[in-house]
Design a protein around this motif. Structure first.
Motif, PDB file in Angstrom:
ATOM      1  N   UNK A   1      23.803  -6.189 -24.558  1.00 25.81           N
ATOM      2  CA  UNK A   1      22.750  -5.957 -23.576  1.00 25.81           C
ATOM      3  C   UNK A   1      22.067  -4.606 -23.828  1.00 25.81           C
ATOM      4  N   UNK A   2      22.483  -3.938 -24.885  1.00 26.06           N
ATOM      5  CA  UNK A   2      21.848  -2.661 -25.198  1.00 26.06           C
ATOM      6  C   UNK A   2      20.424  -2.892 -25.671  1.00 26.06           C
ATOM      7  N   UNK A   3      19.470  -1.983 -25.474  1.00 23.85           N
ATOM      8  CA  UNK A   3      19.703  -0.668 -24.897  1.00 23.85           C
ATOM      9  C   UNK A   3      19.628  -0.653 -23.378  1.00 23.85           C
ATOM     10  N   UNK A   4      19.433  -1.827 -22.755  1.00 23.19           N
ATOM     11  CA  UNK A   4      19.238  -1.803 -21.300  1.00 23.19           C
ATOM     12  C   UNK A   4      20.472  -1.296 -20.583  1.00 23.19           C
ATOM     13  N   UNK A   5      21.672  -1.613 -21.128  1.00 21.13           N
ATOM     14  CA  UNK A   5      22.900  -1.194 -20.457  1.00 21.13           C
ATOM     15  C   UNK A   5      23.182   0.298 -20.661  1.00 21.13           C
ATOM     16  N   UNK A   6      22.354   0.982 -21.459  1.00 24.78           N
ATOM     17  CA  UNK A   6      22.566   2.425 -21.616  1.00 24.78           C
ATOM     18  C   UNK A   6      22.213   3.146 -20.315  1.00 24.78           C
ATOM     19  N   UNK A   7      21.291   2.593 -19.562  1.00 24.18           N
ATOM     20  CA  UNK A   7      20.853   3.254 -18.327  1.00 24.18           C
ATOM     21  C   UNK A   7      21.433   2.619 -17.079  1.00 24.18           C
ATOM     22  N   UNK A   8      21.585   1.314 -17.104  1.00 22.04           N
ATOM     23  CA  UNK A   8      22.083   0.596 -15.925  1.00 22.04           C
ATOM     24  C   UNK A   8      23.217  -0.300 -16.382  1.00 22.04           C
ATOM     25  N   UNK A   9      24.379  -0.248 -15.737  1.00 24.19           N
ATOM     26  CA  UNK A   9      25.438  -1.200 -16.118  1.00 24.19           C
ATOM     27  C   UNK A   9      24.927  -2.628 -15.955  1.00 24.19           C
ATOM     28  N   UNK A  10      25.273  -3.486 -16.887  1.00 25.93           N
ATOM     29  CA  UNK A  10      24.704  -4.838 -16.865  1.00 25.93           C
ATOM     30  C   UNK A  10      24.844  -5.538 -15.503  1.00 25.93           C
ATOM     31  N   UNK A  11      25.985  -5.421 -14.820  1.00 24.50           N
ATOM     32  CA  UNK A  11      26.092  -6.156 -13.537  1.00 24.50           C
ATOM     33  C   UNK A  11      25.055  -5.710 -12.504  1.00 24.50           C
ATOM     34  N   UNK A  12      24.476  -4.486 -12.725  1.00 20.16           N
ATOM     35  CA  UNK A  12      23.510  -3.976 -11.742  1.00 20.16           C
ATOM     36  C   UNK A  12      22.072  -4.061 -12.253  1.00 20.16           C
ATOM     37  N   UNK A  13      21.886  -4.668 -13.404  1.00 18.45           N
ATOM     38  CA  UNK A  13      20.529  -4.781 -13.958  1.00 18.45           C
ATOM     39  C   UNK A  13      19.695  -5.691 -13.050  1.00 18.45           C
ATOM     40  N   UNK A  14      18.490  -5.235 -12.666  1.00 16.44           N
ATOM     41  CA  UNK A  14      17.719  -6.034 -11.706  1.00 16.44           C
ATOM     42  C   UNK A  14      17.113  -7.291 -12.311  1.00 16.44           C
ATOM     43  N   UNK A  15      17.380  -8.397 -11.678  1.00 16.18           N
ATOM     44  CA  UNK A  15      16.797  -9.671 -12.085  1.00 16.18           C
ATOM     45  C   UNK A  15      16.107 -10.227 -10.836  1.00 16.18           C
ATOM     46  N   UNK A  16      14.840 -10.515 -10.959  1.00 17.70           N
ATOM     47  CA  UNK A  16      14.054 -10.989  -9.821  1.00 17.70           C
ATOM     48  C   UNK A  16      14.244 -10.062  -8.614  1.00 17.70           C
ATOM     49  N   UNK A  17      14.272  -8.775  -8.894  1.00 11.59           N
ATOM     50  CA  UNK A  17      14.291  -7.793  -7.812  1.00 11.59           C
ATOM     51  C   UNK A  17      15.664  -7.462  -7.261  1.00 11.59           C
ATOM     52  N   UNK A  18      16.713  -8.150  -7.702  1.00 12.45           N
ATOM     53  CA  UNK A  18      18.059  -7.870  -7.189  1.00 12.45           C
ATOM     54  C   UNK A  18      18.999  -7.591  -8.358  1.00 12.45           C
ATOM     55  N   UNK A  19      19.944  -6.646  -8.169  1.00 11.69           N
ATOM     56  CA  UNK A  19      20.954  -6.457  -9.213  1.00 11.69           C
ATOM     57  C   UNK A  19      21.615  -7.795  -9.544  1.00 11.69           C
ATOM     58  N   UNK A  20      21.917  -7.988 -10.835  1.00 13.48           N
ATOM     59  CA  UNK A  20      22.445  -9.291 -11.278  1.00 13.48           C
ATOM     60  C   UNK A  20      23.524  -9.843 -10.345  1.00 13.48           C
ATOM     61  N   UNK A  21      24.538  -9.016 -10.011  1.00 13.54           N
ATOM     62  CA  UNK A  21      25.632  -9.595  -9.195  1.00 13.54           C
ATOM     63  C   UNK A  21      25.296  -9.672  -7.706  1.00 13.54           C
ATOM     64  N   UNK A  22      24.145  -9.143  -7.307  1.00 13.78           N
ATOM     65  CA  UNK A  22      23.768  -9.370  -5.903  1.00 13.78           C
ATOM     66  C   UNK A  22      23.425 -10.836  -5.678  1.00 13.78           C
ATOM     67  N   UNK A  23      23.000 -11.512  -6.721  1.00 12.15           N
ATOM     68  CA  UNK A  23      22.736 -12.958  -6.584  1.00 12.15           C
ATOM     69  C   UNK A  23      24.042 -13.691  -6.275  1.00 12.15           C
ATOM     70  N   UNK A  24      25.145 -13.242  -6.896  1.00 13.63           N
ATOM     71  CA  UNK A  24      26.450 -13.842  -6.605  1.00 13.63           C
ATOM     72  C   UNK A  24      26.831 -13.541  -5.149  1.00 13.63           C
ATOM     73  N   UNK A  25      26.626 -12.269  -4.767  1.00 14.93           N
ATOM     74  CA  UNK A  25      27.013 -11.843  -3.416  1.00 14.93           C
ATOM     75  C   UNK A  25      26.211 -12.630  -2.380  1.00 14.93           C
ATOM     76  N   UNK A  26      24.914 -12.774  -2.640  1.00 14.16           N
ATOM     77  CA  UNK A  26      24.058 -13.507  -1.695  1.00 14.16           C
ATOM     78  C   UNK A  26      24.540 -14.947  -1.554  1.00 14.16           C
ATOM     79  N   UNK A  27      24.954 -15.548  -2.670  1.00 12.78           N
ATOM     80  CA  UNK A  27      25.428 -16.945  -2.611  1.00 12.78           C
ATOM     81  C   UNK A  27      26.705 -17.033  -1.778  1.00 12.78           C
TER      82      UNK A  27
END
Ligand code: GDD
Length: 410
Positions: free
Chosen positions: A16-42
């Motif tokens: 996932x580099x270089x994007x994971x250099x700044x933001x840990x992948x689980x918190x990378x924003x997808x459609x406006x929410x950190x990736x694992x927030x979609x899991x949390x929302x579900x």
């Protein structure tokens, strides 16, 4: 009910580099929410689910702010449990088993943090409950023969849906029904895990084990032995699902989640080709044309005549007048000058198939050549005006001074 989300740690996510250099992948924003927030929302959507445990080896300080934000946003218990060292997909779960068992929940969901889906959790739970023998029920989806070997592959008994055979990333064809990394488990699974734990400890201390004590592979040490025992079942889903491994696959995850959350987006100040998410604090010129499949983060500035499609623009980036961004990720605080073009190449999976092995290609081909299909600007990159960047990756904080094509700019 409870849920456990596995997020790995800083050692993972290298693709996932270089994007994971700044933001840990689980918190990378997808459609406006950190990736694992979609899991949390579900999970939060299922009122029976009262607690979420996020297990990984990122530091508590890396995860702290996110956990605080989630606790504020959802009325359920959300906690981060840090592994002292990566314990594998099963080791952390087993290590923190008392936290999972506390309060004696009817069952718990286990979710890989790097998948995206509409998470049919209620359906999965019902499927599990209808099979009293089941210790684990997993969500499966159909892949092609070529794709399937990169995943966990299973064979099911046609009428009962019991998994009779499970092989993690097989060397040769086993089945096209693959494991989606979404499970519901009964608490009794921990007694099976205790056996796996003991086996691994014995191996380790006899000198045969290759990894640290406490390391358990959920797939190889738990799922494989459970297959054929009438305790492992699989529910096949025909809805979209994909992994998020590379930056390119984030573009497709973005597309899916944008579609799923379509009705939640507010009106935009410019011409929109759906689906598009624009953070309320972004300043977008009315003459910009945005979409389809674009997410724009907080504090982004989009100038006049700008065109953006199939891309993610991260917080506080600036796109000056008449620039074009397509099939790209623009990092936080990056700047794209006037009339510049930031372009990747579409490598769309078949839109008619619910499953697609998204753009999960390695960054480099076997001959060492760069293999990106999207263009990525790392955080703080400055692209001057009238510059063309095609299929290239720019590491954070570079100031460019010429055009680039198929290059990695270090
Ligand atoms: N807490 C923790 N500790 N989490 C981990 C660890 C660890 O040591 N190792 C991996 N994870 C997390 C990853 O962050 C990811 O979310 C998930 O567990 C899966 O781990 P991977 O090791 O990346 O496995 P994979 O993605 O190649 O394959 C798995 O997922 C596929 C579906 O996406 C397997 O479960 C396959 O069978 C499955 O098809």
């Amino acid at each position: 009910l409870k849920a456990v989300i596995l997020i790995g740690g800083p050692q993972k996510g290298t693709r996932f580099r270089p994007l994971s250099l700044d933001t840990p992948k689980p918190l990378f924003p997808i459609a406006g929410l950190p990736l694992i927030q979609h899991h949390i929302a579900a999970c939060a959507n299922l009122e029976e689910c009262k607690e979420i445990l996020i297990i990984g080896s990122y530091s508590a300080s890396t995860m702290g702010q996110f956990i605080t934000d989630m606790q504020k946003e959802y009325t359920m218990i959300i906690r981060y449990l840090q592994e002292f060292t990566p314990l594998g997909t099963g080791g952390g779960l087993y290590h923190f088993r008392d936290q999972v068992r506390a309060g004696n929940p009817a069952a718990f969901f286990l979710l890989n943090g790097d998948v995206c889906a509409d998470f049919p959790l209620r359906e999965l739970w019902k499927f599990h409950e209808e099979r009293p023998n089941a210790l684990v029920t997993m969500m499966g989806t159909e892949a092609t023969r070529q794709q399937a070997i990169f995943y966990g592959c299973m064979v099911r008994e046609a009428s009962t849906k019991a998994v009779t055979h499970y092989v993690e990333k097989p060397n040769s064809y086993v089945s096209t029904l693959i494991n989606c990394g979404v499970y519901v488990c009964s608490l009794q699974v921990f007694s099976i895990m205790a056996d796996a734990f003991q086996r691994k400890q014995d191996e380790f201390y006899s000198g045969n084990g290759q990894v640290s004590p406490g390391y358990i592979s959920w797939e190889q040490d738990v799922l494989s032995p459970l297959a054929g025992s009438n305790k492992l079942f699989a529910m096949q889903s025909t809805n979209w699902w994909s992994q998020v491994k590379t930056a390119g696959s984030a573009i497709y995850a973005n597309r899916h989640y944008l579609e799923l959350h379509r009705n939640k987006y507010s009106k935009s100040p410019c011409t929109i080709i759906p689906d598009v998410y624009i953070h309320p604090t972004a300043a977008v010129d009315s003459t910009a044309v945005i979409g389809p499949n674009v997410s724009i983060g907080a504090g982004v500035t989009v100038g006049g005549g700008v065109r953006i499609k199939e891309s993610i623009v991260l917080n506080n980036a600036t796109l000056h007048d008449h620039s074009l961004v397509m099939y790209a990720v623009v990092g936080q605080e990056a700047t794209v000058g006037e009339w510049s073009r930031i372009e990747g190449t579409p490598s769309d999976p078949d839109p008619n198939k619910p499953f697609a092995k998204m753009d999960n290609q390695p960054l480099f081909n076997s001959d060492g050549r760069l293999n990106p299909s999207i263009t990525i600007l790392g955080a703080g990159v400055v692209v001057p005006g009238e510059t063309i960047l095609l299929n290239s990756i720019v590491l954070p904080h570079k100031h460019l001074n010429r055009n680039y094509k198929h290059e990695i700019i270090l």
